[in-house]
Design an enzyme around this catalytic site. Structure first.
Site, PDB file in Angstrom:
ATOM      1  N   SER A 151       0.954  -1.125  -0.071  1.00 36.54           N
ATOM      2  CA  SER A 151      -0.048  -0.018   0.076  1.00 36.54           C
ATOM      3  C   SER A 151       0.875   1.212   0.124  1.00 36.54           C
ATOM      4  O   SER A 151       2.054   1.303   0.611  1.00 36.54           O
ATOM      5  CB  SER A 151      -0.960   0.081   1.343  1.00 36.54           C
ATOM      6  N   TYR A 174      -1.933  -1.595  10.884  1.00 33.77           N
ATOM      7  CA  TYR A 174      -2.179  -2.056   9.704  1.00 33.77           C
ATOM      8  C   TYR A 174      -1.300  -1.688   8.819  1.00 33.77           C
ATOM      9  O   TYR A 174      -0.627  -2.348   8.086  1.00 33.77           O
ATOM     10  CB  TYR A 174      -3.584  -1.440   9.068  1.00 33.77           C
ATOM     11  N   LYS A 198       2.109  -3.672   6.571  1.00 36.35           N
ATOM     12  CA  LYS A 198       2.537  -3.749   5.339  1.00 36.35           C
ATOM     13  C   LYS A 198       4.240  -3.473   5.165  1.00 36.35           C
ATOM     14  O   LYS A 198       4.759  -3.902   4.234  1.00 36.35           O
ATOM     15  CB  LYS A 198       1.846  -2.412   4.426  1.00 36.35           C
TER      16      LYS A 198
HETATM   17  C1  UD1 Z   1      -6.797   4.058   3.838  1.00 41.04           C
HETATM   18  C2  UD1 Z   1      -5.210   3.460   4.157  1.00 41.04           C
HETATM   19  C3  UD1 Z   1      -4.748   2.678   3.010  1.00 41.04           C
HETATM   20  C4  UD1 Z   1      -5.688   1.590   3.063  1.00 41.04           C
HETATM   21  C5  UD1 Z   1      -7.138   1.957   2.837  1.00 41.04           C
HETATM   22  C6  UD1 Z   1      -7.955   0.655   2.657  1.00 41.04           C
HETATM   23  C7  UD1 Z   1      -3.734   5.072   5.200  1.00 41.04           C
HETATM   24  C8  UD1 Z   1      -3.013   6.476   5.092  1.00 41.04           C
HETATM   25  N1  UD1 Z   1      -4.383   4.989   4.014  1.00 41.04           N
HETATM   26  O1  UD1 Z   1      -6.871   5.069   2.540  1.00 41.04           O
HETATM   27  O2  UD1 Z   1      -3.479   2.560   3.236  1.00 41.04           O
HETATM   28  O3  UD1 Z   1      -5.035   0.719   1.947  1.00 41.04           O
HETATM   29  O4  UD1 Z   1      -7.499   2.646   3.432  1.00 41.04           O
HETATM   30  O5  UD1 Z   1      -8.756   0.587   3.608  1.00 41.04           O
HETATM   31  O6  UD1 Z   1      -3.531   4.592   5.965  1.00 41.04           O
HETATM   32  N2  UD1 Z   1     -13.072  10.329   3.531  1.00 41.04           N
HETATM   33  C9  UD1 Z   1     -14.175  11.070   3.883  1.00 41.04           C
HETATM   34  N3  UD1 Z   1     -15.345  10.625   4.319  1.00 41.04           N
HETATM   35  C10 UD1 Z   1     -15.572   9.410   4.469  1.00 41.04           C
HETATM   36  C11 UD1 Z   1     -14.508   8.536   4.259  1.00 41.04           C
HETATM   37  C12 UD1 Z   1     -13.463   8.894   3.928  1.00 41.04           C
HETATM   38  O7  UD1 Z   1     -14.015  12.633   3.789  1.00 41.04           O
HETATM   39  O8  UD1 Z   1     -16.537   9.014   5.020  1.00 41.04           O
HETATM   40  C13 UD1 Z   1     -12.048  10.757   2.951  1.00 41.04           C
HETATM   41  C14 UD1 Z   1     -10.600  10.588   3.637  1.00 41.04           C
HETATM   42  O9  UD1 Z   1     -10.473  11.757   4.731  1.00 41.04           O
HETATM   43  C15 UD1 Z   1      -9.486  10.504   2.792  1.00 41.04           C
HETATM   44  C16 UD1 Z   1     -10.384  10.180   1.229  1.00 41.04           C
HETATM   45  O10 UD1 Z   1     -11.778  10.031   1.910  1.00 41.04           O
HETATM   46  O11 UD1 Z   1      -9.345  11.826   2.415  1.00 41.04           O
HETATM   47  C17 UD1 Z   1     -10.159   8.438   1.189  1.00 41.04           C
HETATM   48  O12 UD1 Z   1     -10.277   7.694   2.415  1.00 41.04           O
HETATM   49  P1  UD1 Z   1     -10.494   6.099   2.252  1.00 41.04           P
HETATM   50  O13 UD1 Z   1     -11.225   5.729   1.321  1.00 41.04           O
HETATM   51  O14 UD1 Z   1     -10.575   5.865   3.765  1.00 41.04           O
HETATM   52  O15 UD1 Z   1      -8.942   5.638   2.056  1.00 41.04           O
HETATM   53  P2  UD1 Z   1      -7.356   6.303   2.817  1.00 41.04           P
HETATM   54  O16 UD1 Z   1      -7.746   6.490   4.122  1.00 41.04           O
HETATM   55  O17 UD1 Z   1      -6.879   7.107   1.671  1.00 41.04           O
END
Ligand code: UD1
Length: 337
Positions: free
Chosen positions: A122, A147, A151
């Site tokens: 990742s 987590y 990795k």
């Molecule tokens: C995270 C992990 C990544 C992992 C992936 C799979 C980190 C930094 N990243 O990715 O390694 O493989 O999850 O589970 O550890 N967001 C919102 N509202 C929500 C959900 C998300 O605004 O309800 C935003 C988050 O703040 C982020 C983006 O959407 O900016 C993507 O979030 P998400 O889909 O959870 O993925 P990551 O956090 O990037």
């Protein structure tokens, strides 16, 4: 052999493998996926993959599988726990599951002369990179979660083991950016249990009326619209990268025994841009509100994919609109049953 082959990325990869003429054996303990996915894979590809339900923490079962399936030429190892927040609450479960599974696999592969492995890594290993886009030579930053640490450790376990095998084991770690979207058939896709942690399923569930409102975690980041930026990649493009990786090793085209590639599109999109794309392709007005930042989120990251493009001969093809539209089609199909 595809571990975690009924999971989100695993199931899409199995479809691509079968499409390329591979015979596939799936191993999955169904801890975060459903048995009917095997039927869906058969519906999509016309071929039913062999399916073994067991836990890779059971070393004897792993050995038994390789005994039973002596033609296995390579392993694509997806099976792992992957929820960042959960890993903070139950770290030992994460360490035991993610590390033991890989160790059991590598030991058994060595005993059975299986020489090729692709590992699901990742972009989380980079933390917040100093330079964007981030390439594979960027330093590995202290992990933000157990987590993320699994990795990093698993990459090291692979590197050390491959070195010790003196040419008898080849590995490729693919550092995924943010996989979203679903198969164009609408038959398989991301299927989170309970409340989704990730952005895309939360968007589609909110649009479908299962969740009331999407929270956008922060609009005060140092980005053009203030929301976080990620390199979202269509899961079908990501699946294809695995075929390129396994072909490379089986064809003896890998340059060194252990290689690492970034797998993204090379483009960053903000949370608000993903929402805009979704609203455009679906015609649904999404109920969302800006809330506070989520702990542990990095501000922005996107990939330099030059090495994957040149070495794997692979490049992501699908756009952000393809991703959000296919995710929406899957959500609707799944809910209709
Ligand atoms: C995270 C992990 C990544 C992992 C992936 C799979 C980190 C930094 N990243 O990715 O390694 O493989 O999850 O589970 O550890 N967001 C919102 N509202 C929500 C959900 C998300 O605004 O309800 C935003 C988050 O703040 C982020 C983006 O959407 O900016 C993507 O979030 P998400 O889909 O959870 O993925 P990551 O956090 O990037």
């Amino acid at each position: 052999m595809v571990t975690g082959g009924t999971g989100y990325i695993g199931s899409h990869t199995v479809c691509e493998l079968i499409g390329q003429g591979y015979q596939v054996v799936i191993v999955d303990n169904l801890s975060n996926s459903e048995r009917f996915i095997v039927d869906r894979i058969e519906q999509i590809t016309g071929t039913r993959p062999a399916f073994y339900e067991f836990d890779l923490k059971d070393a004897a079962k792993v050995d038994e599988l390789f005994d039973k399936e002596p033609d296995i030429k390579g392993v694509i190892h997806f099976a792992a726990s992957k929820a960042v927040g959960e890993s903070v609450k139950i770290p030992l479960t994460y360490y035991r599951n993610n590390l033991t599974s890989l160790i059991n696999l590598l030991e058994s592969m060595s005993r059975h002369g299986v020489q090729n492995i692709v590992f699901s890594s990742s972009c989380t290993v980079y933390g917040q990179p100093d330079k964007l886009p981030v390439d594979e030579s960027a330093p590995i930053k202290p992990a933000e979660s157990p987590y993320g640490y699994t990795k990093q450790v698993c990459e090291n376990i692979l590197r050390d083991t491959i070195k010790s095998e003196g040419g008898n084991l080849h590995g490729i770690a693919l550092r995924y950016f943010n996989p979203i979207g679903a198969h164009p058939s609408g038959l398989i896709g991301e299927l989170p249990r309970g409340v989704p942690n990730n952005l895309m399923p939360f968007i589609t569930q909110t649009a479908y009326g299962i969740r009331q409102q999407l929270s956008v975690f922060g609009d005060d980041y140092n980005t053009p619209d203030g929301s976080c930026i990620r390199d979202y990649i269509h899961v079908v493009d990501l699946a294809k990268a695995h075929i390129a990786a396994i072909d490379r090793m089986i064809g003896g085209k890998n340059k060194v025994d252990f290689e690492v590639f970034n797998i993204g599109t090379g483009n960053g999109y903000s949370v608000l841009e993903v929402i805009k794309s979704f609203e455009k392709v679906s015609g649904v007005k999404l109920n969302y509100k800006i809330t506070g930042r989520r702990e542990g989120d990095i501000e922005q990251i996107w990939a330099d994919t030059t090495i994957a493009n040149n070495e794997l001969g692979w490049k992501a093809q699908l756009s952000i609109d393809d991703m959000t539209l296919s995710a929406w089609k899957w959500e609707q199909n799944y809910r209709k049953g």
